[in-house]
Motif scaffolding. Structure first.
Motif, short mmCIF file in Angstrom:
data_model
loop_
_atom_site.label_atom_id
_atom_site.label_comp_id
_atom_site.label_asym_id
_atom_site.label_seq_id
_atom_site.Cartn_x
_atom_site.Cartn_y
_atom_site.Cartn_z
N THR A 34 -53.13 -22.78 65.04
CA THR A 34 -53.88 -21.82 65.82
C THR A 34 -55.26 -22.15 66.34
O THR A 34 -55.74 -22.73 67.51
N ILE A 35 -56.07 -22.67 65.41
CA ILE A 35 -57.29 -23.17 65.48
C ILE A 35 -57.59 -24.29 66.24
O ILE A 35 -58.21 -24.46 67.07
N LEU A 304 -55.58 -23.27 75.16
CA LEU A 304 -55.83 -21.87 74.89
C LEU A 304 -54.52 -21.18 74.94
O LEU A 304 -54.41 -20.47 74.09
N MET A 305 -53.62 -21.59 75.85
CA MET A 305 -52.27 -21.00 75.71
C MET A 305 -51.62 -21.42 74.25
O MET A 305 -50.84 -20.24 73.74
N VAL A 306 -51.66 -22.54 74.07
CA VAL A 306 -51.05 -23.04 72.52
C VAL A 306 -51.68 -22.11 71.46
O VAL A 306 -51.09 -21.71 70.75
N THR A 394 -59.20 -14.92 74.45
CA THR A 394 -57.82 -15.60 74.22
C THR A 394 -57.28 -14.54 72.84
O THR A 394 -56.23 -14.24 72.76
N GLY A 395 -58.09 -14.41 71.97
CA GLY A 395 -57.75 -13.61 70.76
C GLY A 395 -57.19 -12.14 71.31
O GLY A 395 -56.43 -11.83 70.73
N ILE A 396 -58.18 -11.63 72.01
CA ILE A 396 -58.09 -10.26 72.50
C ILE A 396 -56.69 -10.06 73.28
O ILE A 396 -55.90 -9.17 72.90
#
Length: 418
Positions: A34-35, A304-306, A394-396
Motif C-alpha cells: 500500500t505504501i 495513487l490508484m494502486v 486517497t486514504g479518505i
C-alpha cells in the motif's frame, strides 16, 4: 462543550494513528505494498515538478542573458501549422528566405543596436589528427554582442571578414579541447568541408536555447558559411537587439515596416515573414509544459490508484479482524460517526506515511537529476503540499468503503463474531 469535542477529536485522532501504526507492524507485506503504491505516485509528482521547475528556471535565465528585448526575424511564424493540405504546399513554403541585405537594412534602423544573421549545420571537422562532429554556425560580425558570451582567447571576426567571406573560425571551449587538447588553437587550422579555416579565437558560450552548449561548436562569418559550409540557407534567422531603453514594441514595428516595404507587400497582404519574441517562446514552452503536467497527473494517478486499492484491502481485513472490538465500542456508546472517523484516520495515516516515503524518494530523485544533469532541479513547496494532500485524500476516499462497513456493523452481531 467545544473544548470537550476538540479533546474527543484529538483522542480519536491519536488512537487512529496508533492503530494504523500497529496495523503496519502486524501486516508488514500488505502495508508495504500500500505504501509503495502511494509513494510511487507522490515521487512522480515531486520529481516531475522539480524537473519542470529546473527547466523553467533555465529557460528564464537563458532568455534574460540573451536580453529581455531581443527578438528574432524568421522565415515564418513558429506557431503556424506545418501542413495545411495534403495536396498543396503550405503557404509558408512560398515565403522567401531571409537575406543578408535585409539584415543590413535592419541594422540601419534608429531603434536597433545590433543585428546578426544566423544559420547552422552539423559537419565533421578535422584538426591536428583529431576529428569531431561539430555544430557549425554562420553568424554576422555582431554575434557576440547579440548572443552574449565572451571571447576568452584571440578575437572574433570583423565586419570586413564577414563581407569578404574569409575562411576564419572561432571555436567554443569544447571544440578547442577536443581538436587541440592543451595547445592554443589560435593561429592553427581546422578543416571544414575539406577546406582549411584559420582559428582566430576561442569562445565561452552562455546557455543557449538553440544548442546544448556542451558539444563542440564552431562559428564562422555568415557569408563564409553560405559559400563554403552550407549553401542551402533557407531557414536562416535574423537576431535583433534593440538599443538600451528602446521599447521592444517600437523596434518590432520598425522592423516589420521595413520588411514589408522591402518585400513590396500591400496593406491588405499578410506578412510573409515571422517576428518571434521571448514572450512567444515562453508561451510555446508553457504549452509544452502542460503536457508534462498531464503526464505527471496520469502517472501519479496510477500510483495513487494502486495504493488506494491496497488501502481498501488492508482496511477490510482490519475491520474483519476487529469486529468484536467494534461491537464492544458500540455497546459502550460509540456512535457511527466515531467509528467512521477512527477508520478514516487509520486509512489516511497509512497513505500519509506512503506520501512521506514518496517525498523522500522524490527528493532523492531530484538530487540525482540536479547532480547528473545541468538542470537546476529543485522541489517546489507547492508540490510537497499537493503530495501530502493527495495522499491524505486517497486514504479518505478509498478508506470510506471499509470505514462505512465498520460504522454500520450491528453491535449485537459484532459481539457474537468469532
Amino acid at each position: 462543550m467545544n473544548l470537550t469535542r476538540i479533546a474527543t477529536g484529538l483522542t480519536a485522532l491519536t488512537e487512529g494513528v496508533g492503530i494504523a501504526v500497529d496495523s503496519l507492524r502486524a501486516n508488514k507485506t500488505r502495508a508495504a505494498l500500500t505504501i509503495l503504491g502511494i509513494a510511487i505516485g507522490v515521487m512522480v509528482v515531486m520529481a516531475m515538478a522539480a524537473t519542470v521547475k529546473g527547466i523553467n528556471s533555465t529557460v528564464d535565465r537563458i532568455l534574460a542573458e540573451t536580453g529581455p528585448t531581443t527578438f528574432w526575424v524568421s522565415r515564418t511564424e513558429w506557431t503556424e501549422d506545418q501542413v495545411e493540405d495534403d495536396d498543396e504546399d503550405p503557404s509558408w513554403w512560398r515565403y522567401p528566405p531571409l537575406q543578408p541585405e535585409e539584415a543590413q537594412a535592419i541594422r540601419q534602423l534608429p531603434s536597433v543596436d545590433a543585428v546578426s544573421m544566423e544559420d547552422n549545420s552539423t559537419r565533421q571537422v578535422f584538426a591536428g589528427g583529431e576529428d569531431a562532429t561539430a555544430q557549425v554556425y554562420g553568424r554576422g560580425s555582431d554575434w557576440v554582442h547579440v548572443n552574449g558570451g565572451d571571447i576568452v582567447s584571440g578575437r572574433s571576426f570583423t565586419y570586413l571578414e564577414d563581407a569578404a567571406g574569409d575562411k576564419v573560425a572561432v571555436l567554443n571551449e569544447r571544440a578547442a579541447e577536443i581538436l587541440f587538447g592543451r595547445q592554443d588553437p589560435v593561429g592553427r587550422y581546422v578543416k571544414i568541408n575539406n577546406q582549411n579555416f584559420t582559428v582566430i579565437g576561442v569562445y565561452h558560450s552562455p546557455p543557449n536555447l538553440w544548442s546544448s552548449g556542451s558539444g563542440p561548436e564552431i562559428y564562422t562569418p555568415y557569408t563564409t558559411f553560405r559559400r563554403h559550409v552550407a549553401m542551402w540557407t533557407n531557414w536562416s534567422l535574423i537576431t535583433v537587439r534593440p538599443k538600451p531603453g528602446v521599447p521592444q514594441r517600437l523596434a518590432i514595428d520598425e522592423v516589420t515596416t521595413l520588411m514589408r516595404q522591402r518585400r513590396g507587400l500591400r496593406p491588405a497582404e499578410a506578412n510573409n515573414f515571422g517576428i518571434v519574441t521571448q514572450d512567444r517562446i515562453l508561451e510555446n514552452w508553457n504549452q509544452s509544459t502542460e503536457i508534462f503536467f498531464m503526464v505527471m497527473i496520469a502517472l501519479s494517478g496510477v500510483g495513487l490508484m494502486v495504493g488506494g486499492i491496497g488501502v481498501i484491502a488492508i482496511m477490510m481485513i482490519s475491520v474483519t479482524e476487529r469486529t468484536r472490538e467494534i461491537g464492544v465500542r458500540k455497546a459502550l456508546g460509540a456512535t457511527r460517526t466515531e467509528i467512521l472517523w477512527q477508520f478514516l484516520v487509520e486509512a489516511s495515516t497509512l497513505t500519509v506515511i506512503g506520501g512521506a516515503v514518496g517525498m523522500v524518494m522524490g527528493g532523492g530523485l531530484t538530487w540525482l537529476v540536479k547532480t547528473l544533469s545541468p538542470l537546476p532541479a529543485s522541489v517546489p513547496p507547492w508540490s510537497i503540499a499537493v503530495a501530502l494532500l493527495a495522499s491524505a485524500l486517497t486514504g479518505i476516499v478509498f478508506g470510506m468503503i471499509p470505514a462505512n462497513r465498520a460504522a454500520r456493523l450491528d453491535p449485537v452481531e459484532a459481539l457474537r463474531y468469532e
